[in-house]
Scaffold this motif. Structure first.
Motif, PDB file in Angstrom:
ATOM      1  N   GLU A   1       0.813  -1.218   0.000  1.00 29.75           N
ATOM      2  CA  GLU A   1       0.000   0.000   0.000  1.00 29.75           C
ATOM      3  C   GLU A   1       0.851   1.275   0.000  1.00 29.75           C
ATOM      4  O   GLU A   1       0.657   2.149  -0.860  1.00 29.75           O
TER       5      GLU A   1
ATOM      6  N   GLU B   1       1.318   4.021  -3.141  1.00 30.04           N
ATOM      7  CA  GLU B   1       1.068   5.443  -2.901  1.00 30.04           C
ATOM      8  C   GLU B   1       2.250   6.280  -3.364  1.00 30.04           C
ATOM      9  O   GLU B   1       2.082   7.315  -4.035  1.00 30.04           O
TER      10      GLU B   1
ATOM     11  N   ARG C   1       2.766   8.997  -7.028  1.00 31.49           N
ATOM     12  CA  ARG C   1       3.118  10.418  -7.031  1.00 31.49           C
ATOM     13  C   ARG C   1       4.098  10.776  -8.147  1.00 31.49           C
ATOM     14  O   ARG C   1       4.375  11.962  -8.380  1.00 31.49           O
TER      15      ARG C   1
ATOM     16  N   ARG D   1       6.562   5.944   2.682  1.00 33.54           N
ATOM     17  CA  ARG D   1       5.695   7.098   2.418  1.00 33.54           C
ATOM     18  C   ARG D   1       6.477   8.411   2.422  1.00 33.54           C
ATOM     19  O   ARG D   1       6.233   9.303   1.603  1.00 33.54           O
TER      20      ARG D   1
END
Length: 386
Positions: A233, A237, A241, A332
């Protein structure tokens, strides 16, 4: 000659043996693979016959993996799981197969099979699928596990690794991925990487002003375990981007578990490396097979290491200024920026291409195979000349 190739079922263990098996067949040798039952189909799809040998009681193996220690994980996996559990379970079947097949040579990515070969009086060679100087790999404990297996096979303890005295050592892993190239076993042969599907045709060219293409992978195993599933996940993400087209191979991951796929990301279970690595950068888990394949193409990388040799390889990429390392719990915050840095700084690609040139200058797997054949006296399992 009759050649028995031995490997565990994972593609990281299977694929490094395939170029040598292909070279053996081209030289007129008869080839047979021995692996765990779940690995036979992959080998047969690549065009080679395979037979299943025991890989340990599933409950015992699962319990062993559940007991992974906080320290010296690679020592535990290699010594206690690969040798003590799986090597001991496979030993009788491997010895019987060496005899029934009439093997002249055993070529193995697993240490336990070298014991089976010696107990059967058959020459052997070990294919190194990763560097042996990992920080958390205590070779003394590995040797103790091998010696315990030797005792089971009725052999005397040796107190040392089996190569070069009892088995030849050869490997497609370049010195870049060793902490210290001086640790490569004496007399070992470093040869050129080839994909399981065939030779690497050329270094991937610079794509110039085109929208970047990125290949991302967690390998064939991680998607099927909890460690890998937790990474997917945040990885998606971060990839979403990017101003780039991304192909992400997910291995055993159930893609129905991915609710929102970024528009710039395409998923696949598996893509041959010759297709997947026609790209500008690879986001890898740091497994040796994938890392070496990317190095052979001069690809800069960003590594997201999770277990086994992956942290070691990621650190070597950073040291060589070929890539960046992003730990799973920092994906992240760090992954997108790390990819953009490696894409825009030409020194990463330049360093990767220098390694690719050094790999391309090495002997081919066919060259390595011919050298190994000359070094090995074909006596067969019974010691009778063939």
């Amino acid at each position: 000659m009759r050649i028995l190739f031995v490997c565990a079922a994972g593609l990281g263990h299977v694929h490094p043996l395939i170029p040598l098996a292909r070279a053996a067949v081209a030289a007129g040798d008869e080839v047979l693979f021995a692996t765990a039952a779940e690995g036979t189909a992959a080998i047969e799809r690549l065009g080679f016959p395979a037979v299943a040998v025991p890989a340990g009681d599933p409950g015992e193996v699962a319990a062993a993996w559940a007991r992974l220690p906080d320290r010296d994980v690679n020592t535990y996996v290699v010594a206690d799981i690969f040798v003590r559990i799986q090597g001991r379970a496979a030993l009788p079947a491997q010895r019987a197969l060496i005899e029934s097949f009439g093997a002249d040579l055993v070529v193995s990515a697993e240490l336990g099979a070298l014991v089976a070969a010696q107990a059967s009086g058959t020459p052997s060679a070990y294919v190194g699928i990763t560097a042996l100087d990992l920080d958390d790999l205590d070779l003394d404990r590995v040797v103790a596990a091998i010696d315990d297996l030797r005792a089971v096979a009725g052999l005397p303890r040796s107190g040392r690794l089996p190569f070069p005295d009892e088995a030849a050592y050869l490997s497609p892993v370049p010195p870049t991925l060793w902490a210290d190239p001086a640790h490569v076993p004496a007399g070992g042969l470093w040869y050129r990487h080839e994909d399981a599907e065939g030779p690497v045709s050329s270094v991937v060219p610079d794509r110039g002003d085109q929208r970047p293409r990125i290949y991302a992978t967690l390998g064939s195993v991680a998607g099927g375990n909890q460690i890998g599933r937790l990474v997917v996940e945040p990885l998606l993400e971060a990839l979403g981007r990017l101003d780039a087209d991304v192909t992400f191979t997910v291995g055993a991951l159930d893609v129905s578990q991915i609710p929102d796929l970024p528009v710039n990301v395409t998923l696949a279970e598996y893509i041959p490396q010759a297709e997947a690595m026609t790209c500008d950068l690879a986001v890898v888990h740091g497994g040796s097979g994938t890392t070496v394949a990317a190095l052979a193409r001069g690809l800069p990388m960003v590594a997201v290491p999770m277990f086994a040799d992956q942290m070691h390889n990621a650190d070597r990429l950073v040291e060589a200024h070929i890539g960046r390392r992003v730990d799973p719990d920092r994906i992240r915050e760090q992954l997108t920026q790390a990819i953009e840095e490696v894409l825009t700084d030409p020194s990463y690609r330049a360093n990767a291409q220098r390694v690719a040139e050094s790999i391309a200058a090495r002997p081919t797997p066919a060259d390595a195979w011919n050298l190994l054949r000359r070094q090995t006296r074909p006596t067969g399992a019974t010691g009778r000349p063939r």
